[in-house]
Design a protein around this motif. Structure first.
Motif, mmCIF file in Angstrom:
data_model
loop_
_atom_site.group_PDB
_atom_site.id
_atom_site.type_symbol
_atom_site.label_atom_id
_atom_site.label_comp_id
_atom_site.label_asym_id
_atom_site.label_seq_id
_atom_site.Cartn_x
_atom_site.Cartn_y
_atom_site.Cartn_z
ATOM 1 N N PHE A 101 -20.395 -18.430 18.257
ATOM 2 C CA PHE A 101 -20.071 -17.484 18.201
ATOM 3 C C PHE A 101 -20.026 -17.533 16.657
ATOM 4 C CE2 PHE A 101 -17.788 -16.037 21.836
ATOM 5 C CZ PHE A 101 -19.046 -14.557 22.185
ATOM 6 N N ILE A 102 -19.753 -18.785 15.845
ATOM 7 C CA ILE A 102 -19.913 -18.851 14.263
ATOM 8 C C ILE A 102 -20.907 -18.571 13.776
ATOM 9 C CG2 ILE A 102 -19.184 -20.972 12.299
ATOM 10 C CD1 ILE A 102 -16.238 -21.039 13.715
ATOM 11 N N TYR A 103 -22.123 -19.958 15.003
ATOM 12 C CA TYR A 103 -22.890 -19.637 14.416
ATOM 13 C C TYR A 103 -23.903 -18.013 14.657
ATOM 14 C CZ TYR A 103 -27.475 -21.710 14.842
ATOM 15 O OH TYR A 103 -29.059 -21.845 14.518
ATOM 16 N N ALA A 104 -24.132 -17.328 15.280
ATOM 17 C CA ALA A 104 -24.609 -16.183 15.146
ATOM 18 C C ALA A 104 -23.764 -15.259 14.231
ATOM 19 C CB ALA A 104 -24.511 -15.764 17.003
ATOM 20 N N ALA A 105 -22.595 -15.366 13.834
ATOM 21 C CA ALA A 105 -21.835 -15.025 13.201
ATOM 22 C C ALA A 105 -22.999 -14.725 11.533
ATOM 23 C CB ALA A 105 -20.178 -14.999 12.625
ATOM 24 N N VAL A 106 -22.871 -16.343 11.247
ATOM 25 C CA VAL A 106 -23.652 -16.860 10.267
ATOM 26 C C VAL A 106 -25.333 -15.890 9.591
ATOM 27 C CG1 VAL A 106 -24.696 -18.847 8.670
ATOM 28 C CG2 VAL A 106 -22.334 -19.203 9.816
ATOM 29 N N GLN A 107 -25.620 -16.304 11.244
ATOM 30 C CA GLN A 107 -27.032 -15.180 10.906
ATOM 31 C C GLN A 107 -26.794 -14.071 11.097
ATOM 32 O OE1 GLN A 107 -28.915 -17.178 14.735
ATOM 33 N NE2 GLN A 107 -29.958 -18.584 13.720
ATOM 34 N N VAL A 108 -26.042 -13.535 11.385
ATOM 35 C CA VAL A 108 -26.022 -11.734 10.946
ATOM 36 C C VAL A 108 -25.220 -11.375 9.708
ATOM 37 C CG1 VAL A 108 -24.036 -10.019 12.376
ATOM 38 C CG2 VAL A 108 -25.051 -10.911 12.992
ATOM 39 N N ASN A 120 -27.620 -9.600 5.049
ATOM 40 C CA ASN A 120 -27.696 -10.529 2.583
ATOM 41 C C ASN A 120 -28.817 -11.199 2.242
ATOM 42 O OD1 ASN A 120 -24.809 -9.391 2.663
ATOM 43 N ND2 ASN A 120 -23.620 -11.225 2.916
ATOM 44 N N THR A 121 -29.431 -11.476 3.217
ATOM 45 C CA THR A 121 -31.195 -12.253 2.380
ATOM 46 C C THR A 121 -32.394 -10.560 2.714
ATOM 47 O OG1 THR A 121 -31.767 -13.327 4.670
ATOM 48 C CG2 THR A 121 -30.024 -14.218 2.894
ATOM 49 N N ASP A 122 -33.284 -10.834 2.767
ATOM 50 C CA ASP A 122 -34.496 -10.388 2.895
ATOM 51 C C ASP A 122 -34.828 -11.121 4.136
ATOM 52 O OD1 ASP A 122 -33.852 -9.414 0.641
ATOM 53 O OD2 ASP A 122 -35.738 -10.234 -0.696
ATOM 54 N N LYS A 123 -34.660 -12.118 4.242
ATOM 55 C CA LYS A 123 -35.342 -13.037 5.761
ATOM 56 C C LYS A 123 -34.855 -11.451 6.969
ATOM 57 C CE LYS A 123 -36.035 -17.168 4.409
ATOM 58 N NZ LYS A 123 -35.949 -18.641 4.717
ATOM 59 N N SER A 124 -35.720 -11.678 8.265
ATOM 60 C CA SER A 124 -34.748 -10.403 9.357
ATOM 61 C C SER A 124 -34.649 -12.232 10.236
ATOM 62 C CB SER A 124 -35.962 -10.287 10.044
ATOM 63 O OG SER A 124 -35.357 -9.752 11.557
#
Length: 92
Positions: A52-59, A64-68
């Motif tokens: 969940f922390i890993y997924a939250a970082v990716q969300v 916040n970035t231009d990458k999808s």
């Protein structure tokens, strides 16, 4: 010489594959009993907050970035549905 570059999708898939493999190996090679849990079971329970922390970082990175990071979030969803389905069918 160029260093190896792994895509964020491959890293997400590798996380779930390696973590599941380590959890399975700990479950098989370090047995527990009724009073002390097996290390594989402990790792399986630790997978919940870690993923969940890993997924939250990716969300956060997705917004916040231009990458999808949509494919990574889809991988998280598929991995969790697979884990839940496996554990549900294991009990039966």
């Amino acid at each position: 010489m160029t260093p190896f570059k792994f895509s964020k999708e491959n890293i997400t898939i590798a996380f779930y594959v390696i973590y599941s493999l380590v959890t399975y190996l700990l479950y098989e090679f370090f047995p527990g009993d009724a009073k002390t849990p097996n290390m594989g079971v402990v790792c399986l329970f630790m997978m919940i907050p870690i993923s969940f922390i890993y997924a939250a970082v990716q969300v956060v990175r997705h917004f916040n970035t231009d990458k999808s990071y949509f494919k990574c979030l889809l991988i998280h969803t598929v991995a969790w549905f697979s884990i839940i389905t496996f554990l549900t069918n294991l009990k039966k």
